[in-house]
Design an enzyme around this catalytic site. Structure first.
Site, PDB file in Angstrom:
ATOM      1  CB  SER A   1      -0.898  -0.002   1.249  1.00  0.00           C
ATOM      2  OG  SER A   1      -1.527   1.241   1.435  1.00  0.00           O
TER       3      SER A   1
ATOM      4  CE1 TYR B   1      -4.302  -2.091   4.807  1.00  0.00           C
ATOM      5  CE2 TYR B   1      -3.603   0.126   4.225  1.00  0.00           C
ATOM      6  CZ  TYR B   1      -3.998  -1.140   3.852  1.00  0.00           C
ATOM      7  OH  TYR B   1      -4.090  -1.459   2.520  1.00  0.00           O
TER       8      TYR B   1
END
Length: 344
Positions: A129, A154
């Site tokens: 990501s 995350y």
């Protein structure tokens, strides 16, 4: 041409589109998903129903943390290559539900790595990501930059995935490629993403929450460009010893290794102001949004901007779908999908 893929997260946004693309080119796709309720299970089932129309698609409902079932699936199906897109997504959700990220993104990823190792998978491609860039301020974000300062759990789990993948590439000669996705949007998208939430609120006549008073920039990347990048990368297996250092001093490039390991950004390479995105959405919807301007949220970053030079050099692809085009396609899909009330 590779004929047998395992796609984790096949009922998810990106997994659905990648699975459909591979089926269209003649591959057999084994789809894995746990169909959790982080967002609409019905949306996931509707994606899945489209994939299941093809005899070349097989599906197993299973969580990544179930190592025994994952290993059994690999043993029974013998995938040649794995595209690992399943994960617990969401920056803000990670602030209040850290355990979900440990189970899925850490324990689950080790289970995938172990299964790939023991069942002779030829290439593991996995989703990282743009969030890994965290507090970095140097723009554009380059895979050659250090990413040691994540600002959400995350992001930290995605950075950990890259480190674990490198270890398996080094120790067990498992070729791995990580893909740092930048703000993916488009038809069949995730309801927790800004474009989807804004569209729903504007059509309902409700205000939209605009964080950091709109002073944010995102490298919005259309789903078809993401899929093209994923498929091209999956076809290119990294080799050991491709590049270890990036200069004569021996300084290491974090995106490369003596092991069969690579990392790429996949972004549109054109950051856009959040307020500009909202203007385009208003134009497509024919309605004006009531904006509720709010401060920056914990875990967010002000700007994302992908440098994609290595992606272009290695696989010959550059995302190029204009935001105007992508938003119109999303709005067209949204109006069509929600024209008839969906089952609960």
């Amino acid at each position: 041409m590779v004929s047998r893929f395992l796609i984790t997260g096949a009922a998810g946004f990106i997994g659905f589109h990648v699975s459909r693309r591979l089926i269209d080119r003649g591959a057999t796709v084994i789809g894995l998903d746990n169909l959790n309720d982080y967002y609409s299970v019905q949306l996931k089932r509707d994606r899945l129903a489209i994939l299941q129309q093809s005899p070349e698609f097989q599906f197993q409902e299973c969580g990544l943390e179930d190592g025994e079932s994952i290993n059994e699936l690999f043993a029974n199906q013998s995938p040649e290559r794995v595209i690992h897109l399943a994960a617990q997504a969401g920056v803000r959700y990670s602030l209040t539900n850290p355990g979900a990220y440990v189970d899925s993104n850490l324990v689950g990823f080790v289970n995938i790595l172990e299964a790939c190792r023991h069942h002779s998978v030829k290439h593991l491609v996995y989703a990282s990501s743009s969030s890994v860039y965290g507090a970095n301020r140097r723009m554009p974000f380059s895979v050659s930059h250090s990413v040691d300062h994540p600002v959400s759990l995350y992001a930290a789990t995605k950075k950990a995935n890259e480190l674990m993948a490198h270890t398996y590439s080094h120790l067990y000669q498992l070729p791995t490629t990580g893909l740092r996705f930048f703000t993916v949007y488009g038809p069949w998208g995730r309801p927790d993403m800004a474009l989807f939430k804004f569209t729903r609120a504007i059509l309902a006549g409700e205000p939209i929450d605009v964080y950091n008073h709109g002073q944010m920039r995102r490298d919005f990347t259309y789903i078809d460009d993401i899929v093209e990048g994923v498929v091209r990368v999956a076809d290119r297996i990294p080799r050991s010893g491709e590049c270890y250092s990036d200069d004569e001093s021996g300084a290491m490039d974090p995106s490369r290794s003596a092991a069969a390991y690579r990392v790429y950004n996949i972004g549109n390479n054109q950051p856009v102001e959040l307020l500009r995105m909202i203007e385009l959405l208003e134009s497509c919807l024919g309605r004006t949004a009531e904006k509720r301007l709010l401060p920056m949220q914990p875990g967010d970053v002000k700007e994302t901007y992908a440098e994609i030079d290595q992606l272009v050099a290695d696989v010959g692809f550059r995302p190029e779908t204009p935001l105007e085009t992508g938003i119109q396609r999303f709005v067209d899909w949204y109006r069509d999908y929600y024209a008839t009330p969906q089952p609960e």
